[in-house]
Scaffold this motif. Structure first.
Motif, PDB file in Angstrom:
ATOM      1  N   HIS A 220     -50.050 -22.177 -27.590  1.00 56.39           N
ATOM      2  CA  HIS A 220     -50.989 -23.310 -27.692  1.00 56.39           C
ATOM      3  C   HIS A 220     -51.362 -23.915 -26.334  1.00 56.39           C
ATOM      4  CE1 HIS A 220     -50.348 -22.970 -31.931  1.00 56.39           C
ATOM      5  NE2 HIS A 220     -49.100 -23.410 -31.874  1.00 56.39           N
ATOM      6  N   VAL A 221     -50.810 -23.396 -25.247  1.00 59.80           N
ATOM      7  CA  VAL A 221     -51.182 -23.867 -23.910  1.00 59.80           C
ATOM      8  C   VAL A 221     -52.287 -22.975 -23.365  1.00 59.80           C
ATOM      9  CG1 VAL A 221     -50.398 -24.162 -21.523  1.00 59.80           C
ATOM     10  CG2 VAL A 221     -48.912 -24.838 -23.426  1.00 59.80           C
ATOM     11  N   ILE A 222     -53.298 -23.587 -22.741  1.00 57.41           N
ATOM     12  CA  ILE A 222     -54.394 -22.841 -22.129  1.00 57.41           C
ATOM     13  C   ILE A 222     -54.379 -23.092 -20.624  1.00 57.41           C
ATOM     14  CG2 ILE A 222     -56.903 -22.562 -21.965  1.00 57.41           C
ATOM     15  CD1 ILE A 222     -57.113 -23.420 -24.872  1.00 57.41           C
ATOM     16  N   ARG A 223     -54.379 -22.003 -19.859  1.00 59.11           N
ATOM     17  CA  ARG A 223     -54.497 -22.119 -18.406  1.00 59.11           C
ATOM     18  C   ARG A 223     -55.975 -22.099 -18.051  1.00 59.11           C
ATOM     19  NH1 ARG A 223     -51.885 -17.739 -16.785  1.00 59.11           N
ATOM     20  NH2 ARG A 223     -49.895 -18.753 -16.279  1.00 59.11           N
ATOM     21  N   LEU A 224     -56.477 -23.216 -17.508  1.00 59.03           N
ATOM     22  CA  LEU A 224     -57.874 -23.271 -17.065  1.00 59.03           C
ATOM     23  C   LEU A 224     -58.026 -22.592 -15.708  1.00 59.03           C
ATOM     24  CD1 LEU A 224     -58.760 -26.952 -18.022  1.00 59.03           C
ATOM     25  CD2 LEU A 224     -59.070 -24.867 -19.390  1.00 59.03           C
ATOM     26  N   LYS A 225     -57.053 -22.798 -14.861  1.00 65.59           N
ATOM     27  CA  LYS A 225     -56.966 -22.156 -13.547  1.00 65.59           C
ATOM     28  C   LYS A 225     -55.542 -22.348 -13.060  1.00 65.59           C
ATOM     29  CE  LYS A 225     -59.267 -26.255 -11.623  1.00 65.59           C
ATOM     30  NZ  LYS A 225     -60.422 -26.719 -10.816  1.00 65.59           N
ATOM     31  N   ASN A 226     -55.238 -21.856 -11.878  1.00 71.02           N
ATOM     32  CA  ASN A 226     -53.856 -21.910 -11.395  1.00 71.02           C
ATOM     33  C   ASN A 226     -53.297 -23.326 -11.313  1.00 71.02           C
ATOM     34  OD1 ASN A 226     -53.809 -19.140 -11.138  1.00 71.02           O
ATOM     35  ND2 ASN A 226     -54.076 -19.145  -8.908  1.00 71.02           N
ATOM     36  N   SER A 227     -54.182 -24.293 -11.149  1.00 70.80           N
ATOM     37  CA  SER A 227     -53.753 -25.677 -10.952  1.00 70.80           C
ATOM     38  C   SER A 227     -53.981 -26.558 -12.166  1.00 70.80           C
ATOM     39  CB  SER A 227     -54.507 -26.282  -9.755  1.00 70.80           C
ATOM     40  OG  SER A 227     -55.916 -26.236  -9.988  1.00 70.80           O
ATOM     41  N   SER A 228     -54.356 -25.986 -13.305  1.00 67.64           N
ATOM     42  CA  SER A 228     -54.769 -26.831 -14.429  1.00 67.64           C
ATOM     43  C   SER A 228     -54.460 -26.185 -15.772  1.00 67.64           C
ATOM     44  CB  SER A 228     -56.271 -27.128 -14.329  1.00 67.64           C
ATOM     45  OG  SER A 228     -56.687 -28.009 -15.347  1.00 67.64           O
ATOM     46  N   TYR A 229     -53.848 -26.974 -16.674  1.00 66.62           N
ATOM     47  CA  TYR A 229     -53.521 -26.527 -18.025  1.00 66.62           C
ATOM     48  C   TYR A 229     -53.942 -27.599 -19.025  1.00 66.62           C
ATOM     49  CZ  TYR A 229     -50.467 -23.020 -15.869  1.00 66.62           C
ATOM     50  OH  TYR A 229     -49.983 -21.966 -15.140  1.00 66.62           O
ATOM     51  N   VAL A 230     -54.243 -27.168 -20.252  1.00 64.88           N
ATOM     52  CA  VAL A 230     -54.537 -28.106 -21.322  1.00 64.88           C
ATOM     53  C   VAL A 230     -53.790 -27.688 -22.584  1.00 64.88           C
ATOM     54  CG1 VAL A 230     -56.819 -28.845 -20.500  1.00 64.88           C
ATOM     55  CG2 VAL A 230     -56.621 -26.826 -21.972  1.00 64.88           C
ATOM     56  N   LYS A 231     -53.541 -28.689 -23.429  1.00 66.59           N
ATOM     57  CA  LYS A 231     -52.904 -28.432 -24.716  1.00 66.59           C
ATOM     58  C   LYS A 231     -53.348 -29.501 -25.702  1.00 66.59           C
ATOM     59  CE  LYS A 231     -48.416 -27.753 -26.976  1.00 66.59           C
ATOM     60  NZ  LYS A 231     -46.937 -27.857 -26.817  1.00 66.59           N
ATOM     61  N   GLN A 232     -53.673 -29.089 -26.914  1.00 65.22           N
ATOM     62  CA  GLN A 232     -54.130 -30.029 -27.930  1.00 65.22           C
ATOM     63  C   GLN A 232     -52.957 -30.811 -28.507  1.00 65.22           C
ATOM     64  OE1 GLN A 232     -56.431 -28.277 -31.090  1.00 65.22           O
ATOM     65  NE2 GLN A 232     -56.509 -30.154 -32.291  1.00 65.22           N
ATOM     66  N   LEU A 233     -53.162 -32.106 -28.691  1.00 65.64           N
ATOM     67  CA  LEU A 233     -52.188 -32.920 -29.397  1.00 65.64           C
ATOM     68  C   LEU A 233     -52.325 -32.646 -30.896  1.00 65.64           C
ATOM     69  CD1 LEU A 233     -52.451 -36.364 -27.546  1.00 65.64           C
ATOM     70  CD2 LEU A 233     -50.761 -34.553 -27.208  1.00 65.64           C
ATOM     71  N   THR A 234     -51.233 -32.283 -31.538  1.00 64.24           N
ATOM     72  CA  THR A 234     -51.259 -31.977 -32.967  1.00 64.24           C
ATOM     73  C   THR A 234     -51.250 -33.271 -33.782  1.00 64.24           C
ATOM     74  OG1 THR A 234     -48.856 -31.939 -33.167  1.00 64.24           O
ATOM     75  CG2 THR A 234     -49.944 -29.883 -32.482  1.00 64.24           C
TER      76      THR A 234
END
Length: 362
Positions: A51-65
């Protein structure tokens, strides 16, 4: 002794009451030791947690369930932890809240608002020395109220963004075990919420800026001056409105704004509402975290007045979230303005990342 410590921490964080039963808090782990890589390098294809997405080497996003959101109350803390790897310099990190179209996948097209909610600076840290991790704790009660807005939750999904930009160039030469490596830090994040029930009011966020660059030579609304202003329209009144501001000065060139404290002036609807000068506090309590030799600390302790002469922030500390009461706002046009009148930006280098937003009850 351990039980007493838990009770004291609970009282400090949430003002909770105790009797025969200890008051409860709920922790939701959002990121667990995700790995940040060289910000200048090609995005790596290393696996990430579910459920974690790497946008780039310095940035990640994850949805709050839904479970994450349902665990949030109006007394909410954010804890960020950095785990040292192969970047031994002070770096700028951020936590953001993304409003994404309901039911849509995370993409640039589906993100309606990205709002920075916390900022921090890493210490000069050698992974082979202790301590090799650092915690940053923020009180973000307002975000807790926002995440419980039923109308917003019908319209948007909320995604947490975790950013840390760095490079391993120096550590590859200076830190044992870092030769040839591109991983700079591990990062963890959790939301810690009081379990005390509350009646949530309809909270609204008015986005103004999120990490927008401010200077007097390129990113300014008045040529030659360090000024940003944002005019916006409220279609409904806003009660008990508060303005949230995050700024930090950067530009490490000789004579750069990173080493000079400047007065910041905040205006709302044409009236000055605040003046502040970042920094000015002793950084000695963070010395223990700065395990890599560096030019900021040196070998001898410094007096508070020595730190106050120049430091805008401390390596290993969080950047303050400044909050100003605006009262009740009427429908119609309003204006926010930030002015740093004495900033120079020598050789047209450096910048001030500006974050500002308003939150209140509709």
């Amino acid at each position: 002794m351990k039980k007493l410590l838990i009770i004291l921490l609970c009282l400090q964080a949430f003002g909770c009451k105790t009797s025969n039963q200890e008051s409860q808090s709920t922790e939701r782990q959002i990121f667990d030791q995700i790995i940040f890589y060289n910000g200048y390098g090609k995005t790596v294809d290393e696996p990430v947690a579910e459920h974690v997405i790497r946008l780039k080497n310095s940035s990640y996003v994850k949805q709050l369930t839904e479970d994450d959101l349902n665990a949030v109350s109006d007394r909410l803390n954010l804890q960020v932890t950095l785990h040292a790897r192969c970047d031994n310099y002070d770096r700028l990190g951020h936590v953001g809240l993304n409003f994404v179209k309901k039911g849509k996948p995370y993409s640039k097209e589906n993100v309606v608002i990205t709002q920075e909610i916390a900022r921090f600076v890493s210490p000069f840290m050698n992974k082979n020395k202790m301590p090799n991790s650092v915690d940053y704790l923020y009180e973000i009660n307002n975000i807790g109220r926002l995440l419980n807005n039923k109308e917003l939750r019908k319209t948007y999904d909320f995604w947490i963004q975790f950013d840390l930009f760095g490079t391993p160039d120096a550590a590859q030469k200076q830190v044992e075990g870092c030769e040839g490596r591109s991983d700079i830090y591990g990062g963890s994040m959790k939301l810690i919420s009081s379990s005390k029930p509350y009646s949530n009011k309809v909270e609204k966020l008015v986005h103004l800026y999120s990490r927008d660059k401010l200077d007097n030579y390129k990113h300014t609304d008045v040529e030659g001056e360090t000024i940003k202003f944002n005019e916006f329209v409220l279609d409904r009144p806003l009660k008990n409105a508060r303005l949230y501001v995050i700024t930090s000065n950067h530009g490490a060139n000789k004579g750069g704004e990173e080493y000079i404290r400047r007065e910041h002036v905040v205006y709302f609807d044409g009236e000055e509402i605040a003046k502040y000068t970042p920094g000015g506090e002793s950084c000695e309590e963070y010395r223990v975290l700065n395990t890599q030799s560096n030019g900021i600390y040196g070998k001898k302790t410094k007096k508070p007045e020595d730190w106050a002469r120049w430091n805008n922030w401390c390596p290993g500390n969080k950047i303050p979230i400044r909050i100003y009461d605006l009262g009740d706002l009427k429908t119609g046009k309003h204006q926010f303005k930030m002015d740093v009148p004495e900033a120079e930006f020598k050789d047209q280098k450096g910048y001030i990342p500006l974050t500002a937003y308003i939150q209140g009850e509709e």
